[in-house]
Enzyme design. Structure first.
Site, PDB file in Angstrom:
ATOM      1  N   LYS A 146       0.843  -1.208   0.000  1.00  0.00           N
ATOM      2  CA  LYS A 146       0.000   0.000   0.000  1.00  0.00           C
ATOM      3  C   LYS A 146       0.876   1.256   0.000  1.00  0.00           C
ATOM      4  O   LYS A 146       2.074   1.175   0.285  1.00  0.00           O
ATOM      5  CB  LYS A 146      -0.897  -0.010   1.246  1.00  0.00           C
ATOM      6  CG  LYS A 146      -0.120   0.133   2.558  1.00  0.00           C
ATOM      7  CD  LYS A 146      -1.007  -0.095   3.779  1.00  0.00           C
ATOM      8  CE  LYS A 146      -0.194   0.033   5.061  1.00  0.00           C
ATOM      9  NZ  LYS A 146      -0.955  -0.438   6.242  1.00  0.00           N
TER      10      LYS A 146
ATOM     11  N   TYR B 122      15.342  31.474   3.641  1.00  0.00           N
ATOM     12  CA  TYR B 122      14.136  32.157   4.122  1.00  0.00           C
ATOM     13  C   TYR B 122      14.146  32.348   5.635  1.00  0.00           C
ATOM     14  O   TYR B 122      14.503  31.432   6.379  1.00  0.00           O
ATOM     15  CB  TYR B 122      12.895  31.327   3.791  1.00  0.00           C
ATOM     16  CG  TYR B 122      12.535  31.261   2.323  1.00  0.00           C
ATOM     17  CD1 TYR B 122      12.442  32.410   1.544  1.00  0.00           C
ATOM     18  CD2 TYR B 122      12.265  30.032   1.735  1.00  0.00           C
ATOM     19  CE1 TYR B 122      12.094  32.330   0.205  1.00  0.00           C
ATOM     20  CE2 TYR B 122      11.912  29.946   0.392  1.00  0.00           C
ATOM     21  CZ  TYR B 122      11.830  31.099  -0.367  1.00  0.00           C
ATOM     22  OH  TYR B 122      11.478  31.011  -1.689  1.00  0.00           O
TER      23      TYR B 122
HETATM   24  C1  PLP Z   1      -0.229  -1.388   7.019  1.00  0.00           C
HETATM   25  C2  PLP Z   1      -0.772  -2.593   7.639  1.00  0.00           C
HETATM   26  C3  PLP Z   1       0.060  -3.693   7.942  1.00  0.00           C
HETATM   27  C4  PLP Z   1       1.561  -3.662   7.803  1.00  0.00           C
HETATM   28  O1  PLP Z   1       2.129  -3.137   8.990  1.00  0.00           O
HETATM   29  P1  PLP Z   1       3.721  -3.037   9.164  1.00  0.00           P
HETATM   30  O2  PLP Z   1       3.889  -2.552  10.551  1.00  0.00           O
HETATM   31  O3  PLP Z   1       4.171  -2.036   8.155  1.00  0.00           O
HETATM   32  O4  PLP Z   1       4.259  -4.376   8.915  1.00  0.00           O
HETATM   33  C5  PLP Z   1      -0.551  -4.847   8.406  1.00  0.00           C
HETATM   34  N1  PLP Z   1      -1.881  -4.907   8.601  1.00  0.00           N
HETATM   35  C6  PLP Z   1      -2.698  -3.867   8.342  1.00  0.00           C
HETATM   36  C7  PLP Z   1      -4.154  -4.001   8.582  1.00  0.00           C
HETATM   37  C8  PLP Z   1      -2.174  -2.675   7.870  1.00  0.00           C
HETATM   38  O5  PLP Z   1      -2.981  -1.642   7.632  1.00  0.00           O
END
Ligand code: PLP
Length: 394
Positions: free
Chosen positions: A47, A283
């Site tokens: 993701k 800045y």
């Molecule tokens: C993003 C996510 C993960 C992955 O978590 P990490 O700590 O990056 O391994 C697992 N389960 C869900 C539901 C998530 O949203």
């Protein structure tokens, strides 16, 4: 899968770029395969543009070692399907009602947390004469998504009564595993999940094929969280979920997994100029030189994802040495002090994140300077910068 470039806005004139270490990525995934054994599914979490690493690039590099992929949105899943990815894909985030027909036709597995969605899906699979594997998420302590045990039964009965729907998975997510070395909250969540699983399997009249709860930290720390599938995000990219996770792992003894950071973010010096003692930089005149200085301009700023909170605080690497950020980070430029780096010159490579010679700037260190976590640092690297695969192995 068709290997496509990660579609930067421009194909010439790139002033900074991200290198993805293919061998490190595969090493990290192999390490998890060893950790969980052959019977547990490995589901890389790609993701948010694979936490900034490039969703297509990362998927292309690891899909032969993956059993399933996890994404947040239907849009991400659709992009993967369009690129020819045939692995089962789980969408963990919300899918709008209007998009459910698309989800069914692309054969994407949703994590269902509402009866409205489930009803619509039941109708849609009939309309399209298709089947769909769905996952239910159990509320065990995060109070984000998830159905509490007392409300679960109608979900299960609805799925059982819908010929096109199949209950593929039961899942949950840990609330307090990265932020502490005390795992009692996680253990309580496992117990709640176990009770829900028992009830669901009772109503269903058969076992749920894929129970899954573990993120990276849970997979690293608690074997009882592995169940049938682990969802590996941050550690796939070679980053520890937190310092606490590292400390907990160390306290348990045994070998620390050799997670290797996958991302290096680079740019090149766009100008070097001598500046007199007592001159202001950038800045707001927030920095004034205390000696005659050599100031380099990097063509990268907060637009590219170099956080403005690094103003006056961060460092970059030039010729294997640290160059401190002077003054404020601008939208597309950052000034760094190269006075103590002999020979620093126009178009020298500068490393914003990653290693150069014997020096390194980790995502964790950048996160510390910014008051955030490594997850946010890598995820915010602008998706329009090119992701270039390096160190392919063979
Ligand atoms: C993003 C996510 C993960 C992955 O978590 P990490 O700590 O990056 O391994 C697992 N389960 C869900 C539901 C998530 O949203």
């Amino acid at each position: 899968m068709k290997q496509k470039a990660e579609c930067p806005l421009y194909t010439v004139g790139m002033l900074s770029w991200v290198e993805i270490d293919a061998t490190a990525l595969r090493n990290n995934l192999e390490l998890f395969r060893e950790k969980v054994g052959d019977k547990v599914e490995l589901a890389p979490v790609v993701k948010s543009n694979a936490y900034g690493h490039g969703m297509m690039t990362v998927t292309g590099l690891c899909q032969d070692m993956a059993d399933r992929l996890c994404v947040n949105s239907l849009g991400e899943a659709a992009a993967l399907r369009q690129a020819g990815v045939e692995l089962p894909i789980v969408v963990m985030g919300y899918v709008e009602q209007a998009d459910l027909p698309e989800l069914v036709s692309l054969d994407i597995q949703p994590v269902v947390t509402s009866l409205e969605t489930l009803d619509r899906l039941a109708g849609e699979v009939v309309r399209q004469a298709r089947t769909l594997k769905v996952h239910l998420k159990v509320e065990t302590g995060t109070h984000r998504q998830g159905v509490p045990l007392r409300e679960l039964q109608p979900f299960v009965l609805k799925i059982k009564a819908s010929p096109g729907l199949e209950l593929e998975g039961l899942s949950t997510h840990y609330a307090n595993i990265e932020d502490t070395t005390d795992h009692s909250f996680a253990m309580a969540q496992i117990a709640t999940f176990g009770a829900a699983r028992k009830a669901v399997e009772g109503w269903l009249g058969k076992p749920v094929p894929v129970c899954h709860t573990a993120c990276s930290a849970a997979t690293l720390l608690l074997k009882e969280t592995h169940m049938d599938l682990v969802r590996i995000g941050i550690a796939l990219y070679g980053l520890w979920p937190s310092r606490e996770t590292l400390v907990s792992c160390r306290e348990e003894g045994g070998d620390l997994p050799d997670l290797r950071p996958v991302m290096t973010w680079k740019s090149r010096i766009a100008q070097v100029r001598s500046v007199e003692e007592g001159s202001y930089i950038g800045y707001g005149c927030t920095y004034r030189t205390t000696r005659e200085s050599k100031i380099a301009v990097l063509p990268v700023g907060y637009n590219e994802g170099y956080d403005r909170r690094l103003s006056g605080t961060g460092h970059v690497l030039v010729r294997g040495r640290r160059a401190p950020v002077r003054g404020r980070v601008c939208m597309n430029m950052t000034m760094v002090d190269v006075t103590d780096i002999p020979g620093a010159a126009l178009e020298d490579e500068a490393v914003l994140l990653g290693a150069q010679h014997d020096e390194q700037i980790s995502a964790g260190q950048l996160a510390g300077w910014c008051g955030t976590i490594a997850y946010e640092v890598v995820t915010r690297v602008n998706p329009t910068l090119p992701r270039i695969v390096v160190n392919p192995g063979h």
